[in-house]
Motif scaffolding. Structure first.
Motif, mmCIF file in Angstrom:
data_model
loop_
_atom_site.group_PDB
_atom_site.id
_atom_site.type_symbol
_atom_site.label_atom_id
_atom_site.label_comp_id
_atom_site.label_asym_id
_atom_site.label_seq_id
_atom_site.Cartn_x
_atom_site.Cartn_y
_atom_site.Cartn_z
ATOM 1 N N TYR A 126 0.848 -1.192 0.000
ATOM 2 C CA TYR A 126 0.000 0.000 0.000
ATOM 3 C C TYR A 126 0.880 1.237 0.000
ATOM 4 O O TYR A 126 1.708 1.428 0.904
ATOM 5 N N HIS A 127 0.704 2.070 -1.058
ATOM 6 C CA HIS A 127 1.438 3.322 -1.159
ATOM 7 C C HIS A 127 0.510 4.432 -0.693
ATOM 8 O O HIS A 127 -0.398 4.855 -1.421
ATOM 9 N N GLN A 128 0.739 4.886 0.515
ATOM 10 C CA GLN A 128 -0.212 5.796 1.150
ATOM 11 C C GLN A 128 -0.279 7.138 0.445
ATOM 12 O O GLN A 128 -1.356 7.746 0.337
ATOM 13 N N ALA A 129 0.837 7.623 -0.076
ATOM 14 C CA ALA A 129 0.850 8.946 -0.696
ATOM 15 C C ALA A 129 -0.063 9.011 -1.918
ATOM 16 O O ALA A 129 -0.755 9.997 -2.147
ATOM 17 N N SER A 130 -0.073 7.966 -2.699
ATOM 18 C CA SER A 130 -0.918 7.939 -3.903
ATOM 19 C C SER A 130 -2.270 7.304 -3.651
ATOM 20 O O SER A 130 -3.150 7.363 -4.521
ATOM 21 N N GLY A 131 -2.431 6.673 -2.488
ATOM 22 C CA GLY A 131 -3.691 6.000 -2.205
ATOM 23 C C GLY A 131 -3.920 4.790 -3.082
ATOM 24 O O GLY A 131 -5.068 4.483 -3.436
ATOM 25 N N CYS A 132 -2.855 4.066 -3.418
ATOM 26 C CA CYS A 132 -2.959 2.923 -4.328
ATOM 27 C C CYS A 132 -2.354 1.685 -3.694
ATOM 28 O O CYS A 132 -1.378 1.766 -2.930
ATOM 29 N N VAL A 133 -2.925 0.544 -4.039
ATOM 30 C CA VAL A 133 -2.414 -0.765 -3.635
ATOM 31 C C VAL A 133 -1.884 -1.458 -4.876
ATOM 32 O O VAL A 133 -2.596 -1.554 -5.896
ATOM 33 N N TYR A 134 -0.645 -1.946 -4.807
ATOM 34 C CA TYR A 134 -0.012 -2.638 -5.930
ATOM 35 C C TYR A 134 -0.021 -4.137 -5.646
ATOM 36 O O TYR A 134 0.455 -4.580 -4.595
ATOM 37 N N VAL A 135 -0.560 -4.909 -6.587
ATOM 38 C CA VAL A 135 -0.717 -6.355 -6.421
ATOM 39 C C VAL A 135 0.085 -7.046 -7.515
ATOM 40 O O VAL A 135 -0.051 -6.705 -8.707
ATOM 41 N N HIS A 136 0.879 -8.043 -7.109
ATOM 42 C CA HIS A 136 1.757 -8.719 -8.078
ATOM 43 C C HIS A 136 1.686 -10.230 -7.915
ATOM 44 O O HIS A 136 1.652 -10.757 -6.802
ATOM 45 N N GLY A 137 1.691 -10.941 -9.080
ATOM 46 C CA GLY A 137 1.851 -12.385 -9.127
ATOM 47 C C GLY A 137 0.667 -13.153 -8.572
ATOM 48 O O GLY A 137 -0.463 -12.669 -8.492
ATOM 49 N N GLY A 138 0.943 -14.388 -8.193
ATOM 50 C CA GLY A 138 -0.075 -15.257 -7.621
ATOM 51 C C GLY A 138 -0.340 -16.477 -8.476
ATOM 52 O O GLY A 138 0.136 -16.610 -9.604
ATOM 53 N N TYR A 139 -1.095 -17.373 -7.892
ATOM 54 C CA TYR A 139 -1.557 -18.589 -8.581
ATOM 55 C C TYR A 139 -3.018 -18.336 -8.925
ATOM 56 O O TYR A 139 -3.866 -18.224 -8.037
ATOM 57 N N LYS A 140 -3.341 -18.277 -10.232
ATOM 58 C CA LYS A 140 -4.643 -17.769 -10.647
ATOM 59 C C LYS A 140 -5.285 -18.664 -11.690
ATOM 60 O O LYS A 140 -4.645 -19.528 -12.291
ATOM 61 N N ILE A 141 -6.564 -18.377 -11.902
ATOM 62 C CA ILE A 141 -7.289 -19.007 -12.989
ATOM 63 C C ILE A 141 -6.938 -18.284 -14.280
ATOM 64 O O ILE A 141 -6.908 -17.053 -14.346
ATOM 65 N N LEU A 142 -6.661 -19.063 -15.320
ATOM 66 C CA LEU A 142 -6.335 -18.521 -16.632
ATOM 67 C C LEU A 142 -7.471 -18.847 -17.587
ATOM 68 O O LEU A 142 -8.462 -19.464 -17.224
ATOM 69 N N SER A 143 -7.329 -18.450 -18.821
ATOM 70 C CA SER A 143 -8.365 -18.731 -19.808
ATOM 71 C C SER A 143 -8.365 -20.212 -20.159
ATOM 72 O O SER A 143 -7.347 -20.902 -20.050
ATOM 73 N N GLY A 144 -9.517 -20.695 -20.605
ATOM 74 C CA GLY A 144 -9.616 -22.094 -21.017
ATOM 75 C C GLY A 144 -9.587 -23.070 -19.869
ATOM 76 O O GLY A 144 -9.075 -24.187 -20.009
ATOM 77 N N ASN A 145 -10.117 -22.685 -18.694
ATOM 78 C CA ASN A 145 -10.159 -23.566 -17.525
ATOM 79 C C ASN A 145 -8.774 -24.059 -17.124
ATOM 80 O O ASN A 145 -8.608 -25.193 -16.676
ATOM 81 N N LYS A 146 -7.776 -23.218 -17.279
ATOM 82 C CA LYS A 146 -6.422 -23.560 -16.872
ATOM 83 C C LYS A 146 -6.019 -22.703 -15.694
ATOM 84 O O LYS A 146 -6.572 -21.638 -15.442
ATOM 85 N N TYR A 147 -5.021 -23.195 -14.955
ATOM 86 C CA TYR A 147 -4.580 -22.519 -13.754
ATOM 87 C C TYR A 147 -3.062 -22.528 -13.736
ATOM 88 O O TYR A 147 -2.415 -23.444 -14.260
ATOM 89 N N GLY A 148 -2.482 -21.517 -13.136
ATOM 90 C CA GLY A 148 -1.032 -21.490 -13.057
ATOM 91 C C GLY A 148 -0.534 -20.181 -12.487
ATOM 92 O O GLY A 148 -1.296 -19.291 -12.084
#
Length: 1338
Positions: A438-460
């Motif tokens: 969380y960058h308080q000065a800009s009021g923004c949250v930066y989110v990176h990476g993760g294990y997620k659902i992809l297109s075509g019922n795929k995950y990675g």
């Protein structure tokens, strides 16, 4: 005496002869084609040693016991095989240190694991779980992982699944040895003679367990830079103006450095992973986390980063142990939400707990409105809204019920309530194990990476980077990092987001050696949207890990814990360069990477948003816009994209007639939200979405059947686009619209496309591709059989593999290379139907299925973990057990749930938690129980919790298998005699004689004619088949009936559905034959192999005709024919009388006289045919018939008139054909005459007209032709005459008319010949010339 000498001489001769024969046989033994790695070659075949399998004995599969003081173990010389289960027990000295050194290790990350237990069973403490590529980052020996056990035993268990098999491992072990032989910087010494322990005495300036940590290099730059503390931690103590491990860097410095702070972990600071850490008043508070052993576990730890000391917070009555939760600091409270518990089937929590730091107490929060779902793998931050309310924002996460969540949840601290935030901007993908700052000065949250659902019922794994604006509640897509990862950390430091570690291994087929445990160090420049790869930590050991935590204190980043095969409790510190060290504007602007500075007046200061004057490199990545499939995402990123009218995302530098550049102007954002929902339950929460069960995806609920821009044609929605694309880009474009490139299967679809193409003059791609050399198929796998579409002449060409419509008028297809571009494309998608989807219910989530059979009922949907007794979604297996908690899993075959259900020793020892207790009879009988190498185990607290196999409250109970009473405990290898209690052994392992109706090498099967489970002393029962079978299924007792038509588990029924009659309980079954029909019985299938007999019955239909019978077969058979006065078949009442009996024949014919058997008197007389003793497979033909010797008159006349009428019909047809031919010929002849007449030559005729006032004579006179053209034969001709047209009263024709006309006619000249002569005379009289023309008629 003589007899004794002869006997001894004979024995000696026999012995010599035996040795000669044995030597000769051994010399003639066939050698093996390939070497036997762990076995012996016997007659050309490898006989494997215990625990080894394969044609070369090259794979381990079993249990091993190692007792040497040092040695090594391996899975084999080649890649390990699928479904490998190998266990090694290393038995050392009591309470001695046993050291394992992983010289080589390469398995499939997150799927194939090596477990190391400090003891002689899996119920002992778990100390390590290795998976993936365990390769040192450097070539130094000290980077090779080592694991130490202290119980005197070490149990290693390896399990692999059925996907990928890699090179495996080579692990060396030694007992009471020093770590890495003291790394060459010390000597190994014995601690005390009584304990026998050893330790390293390190040389000067080296420390650590293996003497691998240097200290005080260059004497710490003494005296100017610092001095070496030799009395305490043996480290450099730097002066105020110097810093770094060796006091070599000034304060401030333009260089970054890593260090290992000398924080002494207390005995309670166990290693942990997937915990959370927050910073409060200079102290790092660690909350929760995964641990191998919770017996000495503390939920909260505290590390004072100033004094480098740990403090343990007593557990008290706080929350249950968990990991994968979130923790956010607000004032003096830590708010903990969600996480995964270590017990329970639905073990993901939605609880909110608050830890007060000053009081060190936990308190639960019961919100007025519950959260969206129980979550794990999410992140949270406390922020202040515009109105000043403090809220905790929870980002993404995984729910066992709703799968991967892409929502932002908001917990209002003051009102104690939850709500799901309605967001705008880009449509993002949610996931598990991402990082956020969380960058308080800009009021923004930066989110990176993760294990997620992809297109075509795929995950990675993904490398996505998002920015969430807290006040605007909008998402923005930033630049990707280029390296996908999850379970990493991120912190904000000097205007940059620093990302460290994580699991970077994606699918094995794509990862190219990516490691499970990474030490990658990345920097993201917030101001310029740029990623930079920073140097990895240069320390004396590898620091690869995932599941760790990170905080920022005093300008440095502190990393704690994590997992790299072992759970770590070390602390790493990273100190970045200081902006104050740059003395000029140029150097200040060039600071980095991993740092952003600004020159303010006379000094260089860290980057601040309000002072931002960014000078960033321009980016040119126009092609990346094409990857955005919706308007909101296209217009909410940093790539400079615009959304065009044809629903295509392109760069703003390209031309577009009607474009959208602001996400607030985008329509149908809800549709794209549907495509991001991962399962049926999450889809059902959105009122605008519906779950498509066949495609297993969430789709928008259409307001109309197709939507804007689509055309409803037949059962599909079609859309034609005019852009010029390659085939692959066209397919990608259609997928972005929720469809696919069109497969034109119906005439309506083809007609619609052709009509549309006539308007726009396009040559679009259609979904037709070349599958192989001679086969073209549609994208939906349908064959190309549509007759409405045809190939153009010369097509398809060999150079083309994709098809487009080239000429709309001719409906012509043309083959083109798929990389070529054409004008236009045709997309299709299924028609939406709100009514058909609304009533469908979702399946039970995997997490709520409590048994293996229920869990695996749907193929590949769920996975069952037997060791934890949990069912998980197949798409979430990796994140459900990120630390190898599942020892073995199933997707279809459910094994026994506990040891006691296993009936043989071999089955028992396949389960690593089980051991075999053999009974005193030493015949193979026994019982399978949980145990260790030293004996059986039982739970301290009675029946064990079904959810926890890894609990450590197991104690040994020798009374369960007492050797004093003759019982024998087997843990490594089964006893040699395995006869299941039905025989004793000779030569220690050969069953002498299987009794109790059993058979087999281990008396493991019932004899023929008996069934049951004789394993472990089970009984065999006789087959009950009512004399219609000799054998039955050895397990179920179902009889294999030998007579065709007899069925039932006990051969007690007749197959009446197929015309078999009778009573098999008192006799048999017969097939009821019809008279005057031939029947063929083909007993060729595998199910027919047990049949050796079939019976038939037939009753005469006519009393005055003889009954003929014929039978033949493909194999020899025995035949018995009888007759009876009644048709009560199969009663064995003695009423049947024999007619004939034959054996070993292939055919037979017979005739039964109607007078001899008196058909008139006995109306129910029945003949029986018994066919037996044939072999399978066989084909049998049989027929009964009755014929008259004299033809019936009625039949004669019927036949005669039938033939006569048939001849008349044929004659009529021939006559009609003839008439048709004649008429056609006449029409052709007439047409030729007309053509000849039309092409005849013309001649001129001079006509003299006399002026005459009296027209009466002309009216009464016979018309005279002015010309006649005779046809061939002079039988007809064409006459031409002049016609006198009507005139006005003045006698003159009307103005503009001549008053006369010419007329011609075809006439019969035969009736006009007399008149011809008269005409000739008149012509001669008046001397009028007569012109004769040559005939032109045919």
């Amino acid at each position: 005496m003589l007899m004794m000498m002869k006997s001894s001489t004979s024995v000696g001769l026999l012995t010599v002869l035996h040795l000669v024969l044995f030597t000769g046989a051994s010399q003639l033994s066939k050698p093996c084609d390939r070497s036997c790695f762990s076995g012996t070659c016997v007659d050309g075949t490898c006989v494997c040693d215990h625990g080894w399998v394969g044609d070369q004995c090259q794979h381990c599969q079993g249990r091993f016991r190692l007792t040497e003081l040092s040695g090594s173990l391996t899975d084999g010389p080649v890649n390990y095989k699928y479904k490998t289960k190998c266990t090694w027990l290393i038995e050392g000295l009591p309470n001695a240190a046993l050291r394992l050194r992983f010289n080589h290790f390469a398995t499939e990350c997150s799927w194939d694991h090596m477990y190391v237990f400090d003891g002689d069973s899996i119920h002992a403490p778990l100390v390590a779980v290795f998976s993936g590529l365990v390769v040192p980052e450097t070539k130094r020996n000290e980077s090779v992982p080592e694991v130490v056990t202290h119980s005197g035993f070490a149990l290693l268990h390896f399990f692999s699944d059925a996907a990928y098999n890699l090179t495996g491992f080579n692990i060396a072990y030694s007992i009471n040895s020093c770590s890495n032989n003291c790394s060459g910087h010390g000597r190994c010494s014995t601690a005390t003679p009584t304990t026998g322990g050893v330790y390293c005495e390190c040389e000067e300036y080296w420390k650590g367990e293996a003497c691998d940590i240097p200290y005080c290099r260059d004497d710490c730059g003494s005296p100017d830079h610092g001095y070496c503390d030799l009395t305490g931690e043996k480290l450099c103590v730097c002066n105020d103006s110097w810093q770094g491990p060796d006091c070599t860097l000034p304060v401030p410095s333009t260089e970054a450095f890593w260090s290992l702070p000398s924080v002494k972990p207390s005995a309670q600071t166990q290693g942990r992973a997937s915990h959370q850490a927050v910073l409060h008043s200079g102290s790092m508070w660690v909350v929760g986390g995964f641990s191998f052993n919770y017996s000495n576990y503390h939920m909260v730890l505290n590390c004072d980063l100033g004094s480098n000391t740990w403090d343990v917070v007593p557990s008290g009555s706080g929350p249950l142990y968990r990991y994968g939760h979130s923790a956010a600091l607000y004032q003096d409270d830590i708010y903990m939400f969600g996480g995964k518990l270590e017990a329970g089937s639905a073990n993901v929590s939605d609880e909110m707990w608050v830890f007060n730091i000053p009081r060190r107490t936990w308190s639960p929060r019961k919100p007025d409105t519950p959260p969206l779902a129980a979550l794990e793998g999410h992140t949270a931050h406390v922020v202040d809204l515009v109105d000043g309310d403090p809220v905790m924002l929870v980002f993404f996460g995984y729910s066992p019920i709703y799968s991967y969540i892409n929502k932002v949840q908001e917990y209002n601290i003051r009102s104690n309530s939850w709500q799901v935030v309605s967001v705008g901007g880009a449509v993002v993908r949610g996931g598990y194990g991402h990082s956020s700052v969380y960058h308080q000065a800009s009021g923004c949250v930066y989110v990176h990476g993760g294990y997620k659902i992809l297109s075509g019922n795929k995950y990675g794994l993904v490398d996505h980077m998002y920015r969430y604006h807290v006040h605007k509640r909008t998402w923005l897509i930033l630049r990707e990092s280029g390296i996908a990862r999850y379970l990493h950390t991120a912190v904000l430091l000097s205007g940059a987001m620093l990302v460290f570690g994580g699991n970077t291994h994606n699918d094995t087929s794509l990862s190219n050696g990516a490691k499970c445990f990474s030490a990658d160090f990345l920097s993201y420049d917030i101001a310029c949207d740029e990623w930079t790869v920073l140097p990895r930590p240069s320390l004396h050991k590898d620091v690869n890990r995932f599941g760790h935590s990170a905080v920022v204190s005093n300008g440095s980043m502190y990393v704690f814990g994590g997992f790299s095969g072992v759970l770590m409790n070390d602390l790493l510190a990273y100190t970045p360069p200081s902006c104050r060290a740059f003395s000029s504007p140029e150097l200040c602007a060039a600071a980095g990477p991993g740092l952003r500075c600004h020159w303010v007046e006379t000094r260089c200061t860290p980057w601040q948003l309000e002072l931002a004057d960014n000078k960033c490199r321009p980016h040119s990545e126009d092609e990346l816009c094409l990857h955005f499939s919706d308007c909101a995402t296209c217009t909410s990123n940093t790539r400079g994209c615009q959304w065009c009218e044809d629903r295509k995302c392109i760069s703003v530098t390209n031309n577009c007639t009607v474009s959208v550049r602001d996400s607030s102007r985008c329509k149908l954002r809800e549709e794209q939200e549907c495509f991001r929902l991962a399962n049926c339950r999450s889809c059902s929460l959105n009122a605008n979405c519906q779950w498509e069960a066949q495609q297993q995806e969430c789709q928008p609920l259409p307001g109309q059947l197709c939507g804007d821009g689509w055309h409803h044609v037949a059962e599909a929605c079609l859309r034609i686009n005019s852009s010029r694309e390659s085939y692959d880009n066209a397919q990608h474009y259609c997928k972005n619209l929720g469809g696919n490139i069109a497969s034109l299967l119906t005439d309506k679809q083809v007609q619609f496309v052709l009509e549309e193409l006539e308007k726009y003059h396009l040559s679009p791609w259609v979904g037709l591709r070349k599958i192989n050399v001679s086969y073209w198929g549609w994208e939906d796998t349908s064959p190309f059989t549509n007759t409405s579409l045809r190939w153009l002449p010369g097509e398809p060409s060999d150079s083309g593999f994709c098809a487009n419509l080239d000429r709309a008028q001719a409906a012509g297809l043309k083959a083109n290379p798929c990389t070529a571009t054409t004008d236009g494309l045709v997309c299709e998608k299924p028609v939406g139907s709100p009514q058909s989807q609304s009533g469908r219910s979702c399946r039970t989530p995997c997490a709520l299925r409590t048994s293996c059979s229920n869990c695996t009922s749907q193929a590949m949907e769920c996975m069952w973990c037997g060791s934890t007794q949990r069912c998980v979604d197949s798409s979430a297996y990796v994140i459900s057990f990120p630390y190898g908690q599942c020892l073995e899993w199933q997707t279809q075959d459910c094994n026994a749930l506990n040891c006691s259900a296993l009936r043989t020793c071999a089955e028992c020892l396949e389960r690593v938690e089980c051991g075999w207790c053999g009974d005193p009879s030493d015949t193979g009988k026994g019982v399978c129980v949980e145990g260790s190498y030293r004996g059986p185990l039982k739970s301290k607290s009675g029946p064990r919790n079904r959810d926890v196999l890894r609990d450590r409250d197991m104690v040994m109970d020798q009374g369960l298998c007492s050797s004093e009473r003759g019982f024998n405990w087997a843990f490594i290898q089964c006893p040699a005699c395995q006869c299941n209690g039905h025989s004793r052994c000779v030569n220690a392992s050969v069953c002498e004689h299987c009794g109790n109706l059993t058979s087999g090498s281990h008396c493991q099967s019932c004899m023929s004619g008996y069934y049951g489970d004789p394993t472990n002393g089970g009984k065999c029962n006789a087959c009950k088949c009512n004399s219609h079978a000799n054998v039955c299924h050895i397990n179920t007792g179902k009889c294999f009936c030998t007579t065709k038509g007899v069925k039932g588990d006990q051969c007690q029924l007749c197959d009446s559905e197929n015309r078999y009659l009778g009573n098999p309980l008192r006799g048999t079954c017969y097939y009821n034959l019809l008279i005057d029909y031939q029947f063929t019985f083909s007993l060729l299938q595998e199910d027919d192999r047990h049949y050796s007999a079939i019976n038939f019955m037939a009753t005469p239909e006519q009393a005055n005709k003889n009954l003929d019978m014929s039978i033949n077969a493909s194999n020899n058979f025995n035949l018995n024919i009888t007759w009876s006065l009644s048709s009560t078949a199969g009663t064995i009442s003695g009423e049947e009388m024999p007619i004939t009996t034959r054996t070993n024949i292939k055919e037979h014919r017979d005739s039964f006289s109607c007078e001899k058997f008196n058909f008139r008197l006995y109306h129910n007389i029945t003949f029986y045919v018994y066919v037996s003793n044939f072999s399978w497979p066989i084909k049998i033909q049989i027929a009964f018939s009755q014929h008259n010797s004299i033809m019936d008159l009625v039949q004669f006349f019927v036949t005669f008139f039938s033939c006569f009428l048939s001849l008349l019909l044929v004659a009529a047809v021939v006559w009609k054909i003839k008439q048709t031919c004649w008429a056609s010929r006449r029409r052709e002849q007439l047409m030729r005459e007309r053509q000849q007449m039309a092409s005849r030559p013309f001649a001129s005729v001079a006509v003299e007209l006399e002026a005459c006032d009296d027209h009466e004579d002309l009216l009464q006179a016979v018309p005279k032709p002015i010309a006649m053209e005779p046809c061939w034969g002079s039988r007809a001709g064409v006459l031409t005459v002049l016609l006198f047209l009507p005139r006005v009263q003045s006698g003159f024709p009307p103005p503009g008319q001549s008053g006369i006309a010419i007329a011609s006619a075809l006439v019969d000249t035969a009736q006009q010949r007399v008149m011809d002569f008269k005409d000739r005379g008149l012509l001669l009289k008046h001397r009028k010339p007569f012109v004769h023309h040559q005939g032109t008629c045919v």
